[in-house]
Design an enzyme around this catalytic site. Structure first.
Site, PDB file in Angstrom:
ATOM      1  N   HIS A   1       0.847  -1.183   0.000  1.00 22.25           N
ATOM      2  CA  HIS A   1       0.000   0.000   0.000  1.00 22.25           C
ATOM      3  C   HIS A   1       0.886   1.238   0.000  1.00 22.25           C
ATOM      4  CE1 HIS A   1      -3.948  -1.923   1.671  1.00 22.25           C
ATOM      5  NE2 HIS A   1      -3.464  -2.573   0.624  1.00 22.25           N
TER       6      HIS A   1
ATOM      7  N   GLU B   1       1.232   3.692   2.105  1.00 24.82           N
ATOM      8  CA  GLU B   1       1.930   3.972   3.361  1.00 24.82           C
ATOM      9  C   GLU B   1       3.171   3.099   3.519  1.00 24.82           C
ATOM     10  OE1 GLU B   1      -2.585   4.038   4.337  1.00 24.82           O
ATOM     11  OE2 GLU B   1      -1.227   3.146   2.849  1.00 24.82           O
TER      12      GLU B   1
ATOM     13  N   SER C   1     -17.374   8.456 -38.475  1.00 24.03           N
ATOM     14  CA  SER C   1     -17.039   9.050 -37.180  1.00 24.03           C
ATOM     15  C   SER C   1     -15.541   9.141 -36.904  1.00 24.03           C
ATOM     16  CB  SER C   1     -17.701   8.249 -36.055  1.00 24.03           C
ATOM     17  OG  SER C   1     -17.227   6.918 -36.047  1.00 24.03           O
TER      18      SER C   1
ATOM     19  N   TRP D   1     -12.004  10.901 -37.790  1.00 20.83           N
ATOM     20  CA  TRP D   1     -12.015  11.081 -36.346  1.00 20.83           C
ATOM     21  C   TRP D   1     -12.741  12.369 -36.028  1.00 20.83           C
ATOM     22  CZ3 TRP D   1     -10.405   7.282 -33.253  1.00 20.83           C
ATOM     23  CH2 TRP D   1      -9.494   6.361 -33.746  1.00 20.83           C
TER      24      TRP D   1
ATOM     25  N   ARG E   1      -9.028   5.341 -20.297  1.00 26.18           N
ATOM     26  CA  ARG E   1      -9.115   3.878 -20.377  1.00 26.18           C
ATOM     27  C   ARG E   1      -8.128   3.219 -19.422  1.00 26.18           C
ATOM     28  NH1 ARG E   1      -9.221   2.751 -26.915  1.00 26.18           N
ATOM     29  NH2 ARG E   1     -11.345   3.506 -27.318  1.00 26.18           N
TER      30      ARG E   1
ATOM     31  N   ARG F   1      -3.223   1.838 -25.753  1.00 23.69           N
ATOM     32  CA  ARG F   1      -2.053   1.718 -26.620  1.00 23.69           C
ATOM     33  C   ARG F   1      -0.985   2.705 -26.157  1.00 23.69           C
ATOM     34  NH1 ARG F   1      -6.655   1.194 -29.377  1.00 23.69           N
ATOM     35  NH2 ARG F   1      -6.890   3.389 -29.897  1.00 23.69           N
TER      36      ARG F   1
ATOM     37  N   GLU G   1     -18.134   3.976 -23.671  1.00 25.26           N
ATOM     38  CA  GLU G   1     -17.808   4.624 -24.943  1.00 25.26           C
ATOM     39  C   GLU G   1     -18.837   4.212 -26.000  1.00 25.26           C
ATOM     40  OE1 GLU G   1     -13.721   4.957 -26.162  1.00 25.26           O
ATOM     41  OE2 GLU G   1     -13.026   4.073 -24.279  1.00 25.26           O
TER      42      GLU G   1
ATOM     43  N   GLY H   1     -22.782   4.377 -28.085  1.00 27.08           N
ATOM     44  CA  GLY H   1     -23.586   5.311 -28.845  1.00 27.08           C
ATOM     45  C   GLY H   1     -24.725   5.874 -28.020  1.00 27.08           C
TER      46      GLY H   1
END
Length: 392
Positions: A44, A46, A162, A164, A178, A201, A300, A302
């Protein structure tokens, strides 16, 4: 505490289902140790800070973004290590509302004579770990919806084109989202229209992000497709692309068995979920993801699926990427469909709104519910055990 919060961000996506925590040890006005939550079963925040500080931890002040744990899980209690190290005082941003901590960490430290202070940067610390808090309190993952649209509110042209909508800087920001999520969720319509990979990626991360998210690009979120009748083609990249990570396809009991088998033969996991009006029941689907220790979901999808999630009251946060372009077209799809509200006075406002410039594009983000100081009373949790028995 600001430094501890920045460190905690590095744990987002790699520590699920544990909370993302940052810790800084300060002595004589200088930092002697710091750390952030490692993957489940590892140190953790700490513990990482204490190891870095060594003997310098004695008499130091610890700044930590969440109350230290006081129970045995995959690792021993952090409070035991803090006491043994001789830390003088502990400043924690928020109390851990889970039933296995719920103020117990603070009480344990105080019983050992360690001064505690709660409340520094409470809003930021709470927002940082809302997925964890929702998971332990409601048995559901935190749901963030992301879309990219033109200035006139279109996510694609009337023909479905779509790619980009936004530029490289915005797409790099999506890659970061992501990387910080436990799962990425789409509907089968998105698979049929765009054939996405839904992966993180490394080359798409900006250099600054790659440094801040050290270790994250190698970890892939679970890819989830809501597909009532198993219409995902076996050739779709999410199942046939040889991608890293796993793909889960959620179907209804009415899905043809031969289609399900074809997807399973490609390596996808296919799970039947109760239906609602012929579609996968969204709340049940999210509950099933929570049972798999998925604490955060990035949607993500429609406008149809996004609209269904909104109408079911399942959305917690919105990321709207806006490109300075005009597409037009009465039949061009929009990011939020469904029935919608009849009166403008019914429109849902966003809270804690942030606006970022990403190259030529804008990102407007906000929450569906306002932040309210939680204080110290614990949430009413759906379980008395840590998620996956791994919160420590």
């Amino acid at each position: 505490m600001g430094r501890a919060l920045r460190l905690a961000e590095r744990a987002l996506g790699i520590c699920n289902p544990n909370p993302a925590v940052g810790a800084v040890l300060v002595k004589d006005g200088r930092i002697v140790g710091e750390g952030w939550t490692q993957p489940p079963g590892q140190a953790h925040a700490e513990i990482a800070a204490l190891r870095q500080a060594g003997d310098a931890a004695r008499g130091a002040t610890l700044y930590v973004t969440l109350e230290p744990c006081c129970h045995h899980g995959r690792t021993p209690p952090c409070t035991d290590a803090i006491i043994a190290a001789g830390v003088r005082a502990v400043h924690m941003a928020v109390i851990d509302p889970s039933p296995w901590v719920a103020g117990g960490g603070r009480r344990h430290l105080e019983s050992a004579g360690i001064e505690t202070v709660v409340g520094h940067h409470e809003r930021l610390a709470w927002r940082l770990n809302e997925p964890y808090f929702k998971h332990v309190g409601q048995g559901l993952p935190f749901v963030a919806v992301k879309w990219a649209m033109t200035l006139d509110g279109k996510i694609a042209t009337r023909t479905g084109s779509s790619l980009w909508v936004t530029g490289e800087a915005a797409r790099a920001r999506v890659a970061r989202l992501r990387a910080q999520s436990g799962a990425v969720l789409v509907g089968v319509g998105t698979i049929l229209a765009d054939d996405p990979q839904l992966t993180v990626r490394p080359h798409s991360l900006q250099p600054a992000d790659a440094h801040e998210l050290e270790g994250l690009p190698a970890r892939q979120p679970l890819r989830v497709v809501l597909d009532s009748l198993a219409r995902t083609p076996p050739t779709a990249r999410v199942v046939a692309g040889g991608l890293p990570g796993k793909t889960l396809i959620m179907v209804t009991p009415e899905a043809p068995s031969d289609r399900c088998r074809a997807l399973e033969e490609r390596g996808a996991e296919v799970v039947a979920v109760p239906g609602q009006e012929g579609r996968v029941h969204p709340r049940v689907a999210l509950q099933m993801l929570a049972e798999r220790d998925v604490t955060s979901v990035l949607v993500e999808a429609g406008g149809t699926l996004v609209g269904a999630l909104f109408e079911a009251g399942l959305v917690d946060q919105v990321y709207a990427f806006i490109a300075p372009k005009l597409v037009g077209g009465a039949n061009a799809p929009t990011p939020l469909e469904g029935i919608g509200y009849a009166e403008m006075s019914q429109a849902r406002p966003l809270h804690d709104v942030q606006v970022e410039r990403l190259g030529e594009d804008l990102l407007v983000s906000g929450y569906l519910t306002p932040f309210e100081p939680r204080g110290e009373p614990p949430l009413v949790a759906v379980s008395s055990a840590p998620p996956g028995h791994s919160s420590a």
